[in-house]
Write a protein that holds these residues in place. Structure first.
Motif, PDB file in Angstrom:
ATOM      1  N   ILE A 160       0.810  -1.212   0.000  1.00 27.86           N
ATOM      2  CA  ILE A 160       0.000   0.000   0.000  1.00 27.86           C
ATOM      3  C   ILE A 160       0.842   1.260   0.000  1.00 27.86           C
ATOM      4  O   ILE A 160       0.579   2.200  -0.765  1.00 27.86           O
ATOM      5  N   VAL A 161       1.895   1.333   0.822  1.00 31.39           N
ATOM      6  CA  VAL A 161       2.660   2.586   0.954  1.00 31.39           C
ATOM      7  C   VAL A 161       4.037   2.520   0.303  1.00 31.39           C
ATOM      8  O   VAL A 161       4.710   3.557   0.186  1.00 31.39           O
ATOM      9  N   GLY A 162       4.493   1.322  -0.085  1.00 27.75           N
ATOM     10  CA  GLY A 162       5.829   1.181  -0.654  1.00 27.75           C
ATOM     11  C   GLY A 162       6.858   0.870   0.419  1.00 27.75           C
ATOM     12  O   GLY A 162       6.636   1.116   1.605  1.00 27.75           O
ATOM     13  N   PRO A 163       8.027   0.341   0.028  1.00 23.26           N
ATOM     14  CA  PRO A 163       9.013  -0.113   1.019  1.00 23.26           C
ATOM     15  C   PRO A 163       9.612   1.003   1.861  1.00 23.26           C
ATOM     16  O   PRO A 163       9.880   0.806   3.045  1.00 23.26           O
ATOM     17  N   ALA A 164       9.837   2.189   1.295  1.00 24.71           N
ATOM     18  CA  ALA A 164      10.484   3.260   2.060  1.00 24.71           C
ATOM     19  C   ALA A 164       9.589   3.732   3.204  1.00 24.71           C
ATOM     20  O   ALA A 164      10.037   3.858   4.357  1.00 24.71           O
ATOM     21  N   PHE A 165       8.322   3.985   2.913  1.00 18.71           N
ATOM     22  CA  PHE A 165       7.405   4.410   3.971  1.00 18.71           C
ATOM     23  C   PHE A 165       7.140   3.279   4.955  1.00 18.71           C
ATOM     24  O   PHE A 165       6.984   3.517   6.161  1.00 18.71           O
ATOM     25  N   ALA A 166       7.068   2.040   4.472  1.00 15.32           N
ATOM     26  CA  ALA A 166       6.856   0.905   5.375  1.00 15.32           C
ATOM     27  C   ALA A 166       7.999   0.819   6.391  1.00 15.32           C
ATOM     28  O   ALA A 166       7.771   0.596   7.586  1.00 15.32           O
ATOM     29  N   LYS A 167       9.218   1.031   5.935  1.00 19.91           N
ATOM     30  CA  LYS A 167      10.367   1.009   6.851  1.00 19.91           C
ATOM     31  C   LYS A 167      10.278   2.138   7.858  1.00 19.91           C
ATOM     32  O   LYS A 167      10.561   1.951   9.056  1.00 19.91           O
ATOM     33  N   GLU A 168       9.895   3.319   7.400  1.00 15.65           N
ATOM     34  CA  GLU A 168       9.778   4.447   8.330  1.00 15.65           C
ATOM     35  C   GLU A 168       8.724   4.162   9.400  1.00 15.65           C
ATOM     36  O   GLU A 168       8.935   4.442  10.583  1.00 15.65           O
ATOM     37  N   ILE A 169       7.595   3.590   8.979  1.00  8.92           N
ATOM     38  CA  ILE A 169       6.525   3.280   9.929  1.00  8.92           C
ATOM     39  C   ILE A 169       6.986   2.255  10.958  1.00  8.92           C
ATOM     40  O   ILE A 169       6.796   2.417  12.167  1.00  8.92           O
ATOM     41  N   PHE A 170       7.629   1.175  10.493  1.00  9.15           N
ATOM     42  CA  PHE A 170       8.063   0.113  11.406  1.00  9.15           C
ATOM     43  C   PHE A 170       9.265   0.536  12.250  1.00  9.15           C
ATOM     44  O   PHE A 170       9.319   0.256  13.451  1.00  9.15           O
TER      45      PHE A 170
END
Length: 266
Positions: A160-170
């Motif tokens: 949904i958000v892409g790998p870069a944003f997913a990493k930032e969220i996690f």
């Protein structure tokens, strides 16, 4: 449809109105944290709505204005999520809800106000459309709790958000505003709080009036298209089902007669 109630402090409320099935996560004292019993009740309510031909679209929301859902009820972890067996049981119960949301033929809208955290965000991600108010916020605080997320949940967020944003969220575990969430593609739309319910209701009614088989085909083919090896035969069957349906004939007639179509899902 009667409410599905549970002993305090939490319950899942279910009602059906004008083709829309409304599900409310109700645990106000804990900002709508989801207990094991509530996970089970939510899955049961989804099964009931899936079987109800009068329900064409489902809206999932949280009680009050402080939270959609603040995640699984952490206060229950000591009693029910300490051993590997208990963790596996919790996982299976939660996965049943996520699988039902994604695999059911009917579209599901998450209507989000306030906090949408952890397991609450995971539920929202399993819905087809996410619409939130300006006062909503989102987070996955797993790194602050030492909690792990499995492939399915991580992949769902990343798609949904892409790998870069997913990493930032996690990695950060911090809360993101509604505006930030919209910028990531985490939500479809952001609305003033006072306009949220009316907009979602109007959207759900519009969906409920459309052809169920077309919506079913669209939902499942979109999901198949995101797989490395989509089931093309299944997609073809869904596509053909639309053209072989009574609804396709009704849609053609209604267009020629300049009237709203009356779709039956057949």
């Amino acid at each position: 449809m009667p409410d599905t109630t549970l002993p305090p402090p939490g319950r899942i409320l279910a009602r059906q109105e004008a083709g829309i099935g409304w599900l409310t996560i109700d645990n106000l004292p804990r900002r709508n944290a989801i207990s094991p019993e509530m996970w089970q009740a939510l899955g049961d309510a989804l099964v009931a709505f899936e079987a109800d031909e009068a329900v064409r679209c489902i809206v999932l929301t949280g009680a009050g204005d402080r939270a959609f859902a603040s995640g699984s009820d952490i206060s229950r972890f000591e009693e029910g999520r300490t051993t590997l067996e208990q963790v596996a049981e919790h996982r299976a119960r939660n996965q049943r809800v996520h699988d039902r949301l994604r695999q059911m033929d009917k579209p599901v809208i998450a209507m989000i106000r306030g906090h949408c955290i952890g397991g609450g965000l995971a539920i929202a991600l399993s819905c087809d459309i996410r619409i939130c108010s300006e006062d909503a916020d989102f987070a996955v605080p797993a790194a602050k709790l030492g909690v792990g997320y499995e492939l399915d949940g991580v992949r769902k967020l990343t798609q949904i958000v892409g790998p870069a944003f997913a990493k930032e969220i996690f990695f950060t575990g911090r809360r993101f505003s509604a505006a930030e969430a919209c910028g990531m593609g985490l939500v479809n739309r952001v609305l003033p709080a006072e306009a949220l319910e009316s907009f979602v209701t109007e959207t759900a009614r519009g969906i409920a009036a459309n052809a169920p088989l077309t919506i079913r085909a669209s939902k499942h083919i979109i999901m198949e298209s995101m797989k490395g090896q989509p089931d093309e035969a299944r997609c073809d069957r869904l596509y053909q089902d639309c053209f072989e349906s009574e609804d396709y004939k009704e849609g053609r007639r209604a267009f020629m007669e300049k009237r709203p179509p009356q779709f039956r899902g057949r």
